[in-house]
Design a protein around this motif. Structure first.
Motif, PDB file in Angstrom:
ATOM      1  N   GLY A 186       2.690  -2.527   2.994  1.00 42.80           N
ATOM      2  CA  GLY A 186       1.973  -3.606   3.676  1.00 42.80           C
ATOM      3  C   GLY A 186       1.437  -4.672   2.744  1.00 42.80           C
ATOM      4  O   GLY A 186       0.704  -5.578   3.157  1.00 42.80           O
ATOM      5  N   MET A 187       1.816  -4.571   1.461  1.00 42.49           N
ATOM      6  CA  MET A 187       1.292  -5.502   0.460  1.00 42.49           C
ATOM      7  C   MET A 187       2.285  -6.625   0.203  1.00 42.49           C
ATOM      8  O   MET A 187       3.485  -6.400   0.048  1.00 42.49           O
ATOM      9  N   GLU A 188       1.774  -7.857   0.171  1.00 42.35           N
ATOM     10  CA  GLU A 188       2.600  -9.016  -0.107  1.00 42.35           C
ATOM     11  C   GLU A 188       1.954  -9.832  -1.215  1.00 42.35           C
ATOM     12  O   GLU A 188       0.767 -10.157  -1.156  1.00 42.35           O
ATOM     13  N   ILE A 189       2.743 -10.140  -2.241  1.00 38.40           N
ATOM     14  CA  ILE A 189       2.262 -10.934  -3.367  1.00 38.40           C
ATOM     15  C   ILE A 189       3.011 -12.260  -3.379  1.00 38.40           C
ATOM     16  O   ILE A 189       4.234 -12.293  -3.531  1.00 38.40           O
ATOM     17  N   ARG A 190       2.291 -13.351  -3.205  1.00 39.40           N
ATOM     18  CA  ARG A 190       2.884 -14.690  -3.230  1.00 39.40           C
ATOM     19  C   ARG A 190       2.558 -15.312  -4.579  1.00 39.40           C
ATOM     20  O   ARG A 190       1.425 -15.722  -4.830  1.00 39.40           O
ATOM     21  N   THR A 191       3.575 -15.383  -5.439  1.00 38.71           N
ATOM     22  CA  THR A 191       3.321 -15.745  -6.827  1.00 38.71           C
ATOM     23  C   THR A 191       3.096 -17.232  -7.045  1.00 38.71           C
ATOM     24  O   THR A 191       2.445 -17.621  -8.014  1.00 38.71           O
ATOM     25  N   ILE A 192       3.629 -18.075  -6.170  1.00 37.09           N
ATOM     26  CA  ILE A 192       3.457 -19.524  -6.365  1.00 37.09           C
ATOM     27  C   ILE A 192       2.005 -19.939  -6.113  1.00 37.09           C
ATOM     28  O   ILE A 192       1.387 -20.635  -6.931  1.00 37.09           O
ATOM     29  N   SER A 222     -10.268  -0.736  -2.258  1.00 34.90           N
ATOM     30  CA  SER A 222     -10.929   0.344  -1.517  1.00 34.90           C
ATOM     31  C   SER A 222     -11.496  -0.102  -0.171  1.00 34.90           C
ATOM     32  O   SER A 222     -11.692   0.719   0.733  1.00 34.90           O
ATOM     33  N   VAL A 223     -11.763  -1.410  -0.010  1.00 36.34           N
ATOM     34  CA  VAL A 223     -12.347  -1.896   1.249  1.00 36.34           C
ATOM     35  C   VAL A 223     -11.277  -2.211   2.292  1.00 36.34           C
ATOM     36  O   VAL A 223     -11.603  -2.539   3.431  1.00 36.34           O
ATOM     37  N   LEU A 224     -10.012  -2.108   1.912  1.00 36.71           N
ATOM     38  CA  LEU A 224      -8.923  -2.410   2.839  1.00 36.71           C
ATOM     39  C   LEU A 224      -8.669  -1.218   3.766  1.00 36.71           C
ATOM     40  O   LEU A 224      -8.824  -0.072   3.356  1.00 36.71           O
ATOM     41  N   PRO A 225      -8.266  -1.460   5.019  1.00 38.22           N
ATOM     42  CA  PRO A 225      -7.921  -0.349   5.913  1.00 38.22           C
ATOM     43  C   PRO A 225      -6.687   0.384   5.387  1.00 38.22           C
ATOM     44  O   PRO A 225      -5.693  -0.250   5.008  1.00 38.22           O
ATOM     45  N   ASP A 226      -6.777   1.733   5.331  1.00 40.66           N
ATOM     46  CA  ASP A 226      -5.673   2.545   4.786  1.00 40.66           C
ATOM     47  C   ASP A 226      -5.266   2.043   3.412  1.00 40.66           C
ATOM     48  O   ASP A 226      -4.084   1.860   3.101  1.00 40.66           O
ATOM     49  N   ALA A 227      -6.274   1.820   2.579  1.00 35.32           N
ATOM     50  CA  ALA A 227      -6.072   1.163   1.290  1.00 35.32           C
ATOM     51  C   ALA A 227      -5.064   1.899   0.410  1.00 35.32           C
ATOM     52  O   ALA A 227      -5.065   3.132   0.340  1.00 35.32           O
ATOM     53  N   PRO A 228      -4.190   1.136  -0.276  1.00 37.29           N
ATOM     54  CA  PRO A 228      -3.318   1.765  -1.272  1.00 37.29           C
ATOM     55  C   PRO A 228      -4.147   2.232  -2.466  1.00 37.29           C
ATOM     56  O   PRO A 228      -5.217   1.683  -2.742  1.00 37.29           O
ATOM     57  N   THR A 240       0.340   3.823  -4.707  1.00 35.68           N
ATOM     58  CA  THR A 240       0.814   4.769  -3.711  1.00 35.68           C
ATOM     59  C   THR A 240      -0.040   4.626  -2.453  1.00 35.68           C
ATOM     60  O   THR A 240      -1.160   4.091  -2.500  1.00 35.68           O
ATOM     61  N   LEU A 241       0.468   5.074  -1.338  1.00 32.53           N
ATOM     62  CA  LEU A 241      -0.309   5.125  -0.120  1.00 32.53           C
ATOM     63  C   LEU A 241      -1.035   6.455  -0.037  1.00 32.53           C
ATOM     64  O   LEU A 241      -0.572   7.453  -0.574  1.00 32.53           O
ATOM     65  N   LYS A 242      -2.181   6.482   0.622  1.00 33.83           N
ATOM     66  CA  LYS A 242      -2.972   7.716   0.719  1.00 33.83           C
ATOM     67  C   LYS A 242      -2.156   8.856   1.297  1.00 33.83           C
ATOM     68  O   LYS A 242      -2.174   9.976   0.843  1.00 33.83           O
ATOM     69  N   LYS A 243      -1.379   8.545   2.338  1.00 34.63           N
ATOM     70  CA  LYS A 243      -0.577   9.562   3.003  1.00 34.63           C
ATOM     71  C   LYS A 243       0.452  10.139   2.045  1.00 34.63           C
ATOM     72  O   LYS A 243       0.640  11.348   1.943  1.00 34.63           O
ATOM     73  N   ALA A 244       1.148   9.234   1.323  1.00 38.54           N
ATOM     74  CA  ALA A 244       2.170   9.684   0.383  1.00 38.54           C
ATOM     75  C   ALA A 244       1.542  10.477  -0.757  1.00 38.54           C
ATOM     76  O   ALA A 244       2.095  11.467  -1.219  1.00 38.54           O
ATOM     77  N   ASP A 245       0.357  10.019  -1.213  1.00 42.14           N
ATOM     78  CA  ASP A 245      -0.312  10.705  -2.315  1.00 42.14           C
ATOM     79  C   ASP A 245      -0.681  12.119  -1.932  1.00 42.14           C
ATOM     80  O   ASP A 245      -0.593  13.045  -2.725  1.00 42.14           O
ATOM     81  N   ASN A 246      -1.087  12.319  -0.685  1.00 46.35           N
ATOM     82  CA  ASN A 246      -1.469  13.668  -0.231  1.00 46.35           C
ATOM     83  C   ASN A 246      -0.276  14.609  -0.161  1.00 46.35           C
ATOM     84  O   ASN A 246      -0.440  15.827  -0.182  1.00 46.35           O
ATOM     85  N   GLN A 247       0.932  14.042  -0.078  1.00 48.36           N
ATOM     86  CA  GLN A 247       2.117  14.858   0.023  1.00 48.36           C
ATOM     87  C   GLN A 247       2.675  15.254  -1.335  1.00 48.36           C
ATOM     88  O   GLN A 247       3.564  16.058  -1.442  1.00 48.36           O
ATOM     89  N   GLU A 248       2.176  14.644  -2.426  1.00 52.06           N
ATOM     90  CA  GLU A 248       2.697  14.937  -3.769  1.00 52.06           C
ATOM     91  C   GLU A 248       2.177  16.253  -4.291  1.00 52.06           C
ATOM     92  O   GLU A 248       1.071  16.643  -4.010  1.00 52.06           O
TER      93      GLU A 248
END
Length: 241
Positions: free
Chosen positions: A142-148, A215-221, A233-241
């Motif tokens: 869900g992350m988007e980086i606009r470099t310009i 940390s203040v973002l919903p479902d923060a990476p 990583t995403l919280k969900k994915a991290d819990n699966q590692e």
């Protein structure tokens, strides 16, 4: 295998048969094609015929020529250089700095852990894609980086970041969840000080600030770190590692 790092052509420049076979196995596991040579001269000859995407480069080779001579040769060419991972027993800080300043993408010390080698290869492969196809937008989950306009968004909502935090996040997002070593992170973000060894306090403070922003973002990476380096990583994915 993700499409953006699939079907790569890899040149392995290594004169130790045992190590060359180890690298070959990791490259094969990633589904990539490879050619193995033992000298800088042979590497030049192969590269003149094949447009390799990635080079895994030893330094102390059979012809007594430092493998870094191959990077210098790439710098003289008019075409874009491949991604370069230096793998060497020359592991001092100044050896790393020399290779990275010449244009290597990463540097791993021998003897290396095969899991770390695999992770470094995948990370360099993603940077190869970035070199060959310049993009003004990086997207991961869900992350988007606009470099310009130097804007970061999480699920379409802008994130308020300091310039340094933006640079760190941009690097991490570009790797799509793969690891980046501390050395490479330092030289990617703190370019004015890349001749210095990584400064632990500076890196830790900057990452702590960015973690606070996220940390203040919903479902923060999450930004996690271990012996392989740092990654998103995403919280969900991290819990699966």
């Amino acid at each position: 295998m993700e499409k953006n790092i699939a079907n790569l052509k890899v040149l392995i420049v290594e004169d130790d048969d045992l190590l060359a076979n180890q690298v070959k196995r990791e490259v094969t596991s990633l589904g990539w094609e490879f050619v193995i040579v033992g000298t800088v001269r042979a590497a030049r000859a192969k590269f003149a015929k094949v447009a390799f995407d990635l080079v895994i480069l030893d330094r102390m080779l059979d012809d007594s020529e430092d493998g870094l001579a191959l990077i210098r040769w790439f710098n003289e060419l008019e075409t874009k250089a491949p991604g370069i991972l230096v793998a060497s027993r020359l592991g001092a800080t100044h050896d790393h700095i020399l290779a990275l300043d010449l244009g290597a993408d990463d540097y791993i010390n021998k003897p290396y852990d095969l899991e770390e080698l695999n992770a470094r290869l995948r990370a360099v492969a993603r940077r190869v894609r970035g070199k060959r196809v310049p993009e003004s937008v990086e997207v991961w989950e869900g992350m988007e980086i606009r470099t310009i306009n130097r804007t970061a968004l999480w699920h379409g909502e802008a994130i308020s970041l300091r310039p340094q935090s933006f640079e760190i996040l941009k690097v991490l997002v570009s790797l799509k969840g793969e690891y980046i070593s501390r050395d490479v992170l330092w030289r990617s973000v703190w370019e004015s000080y890349k001749s210095l060894p990584p400064q632990e306090t500076v890196i830790n403070t900057a990452l702590s600030r960015l973690r606070g922003n996220l940390s203040v973002l919903p479902d923060a990476p999450l930004i996690i770190n271990n012996r392989l380096g740092y990654r998103l990583t995403l919280k969900k994915a991290d819990n699966q590692e």
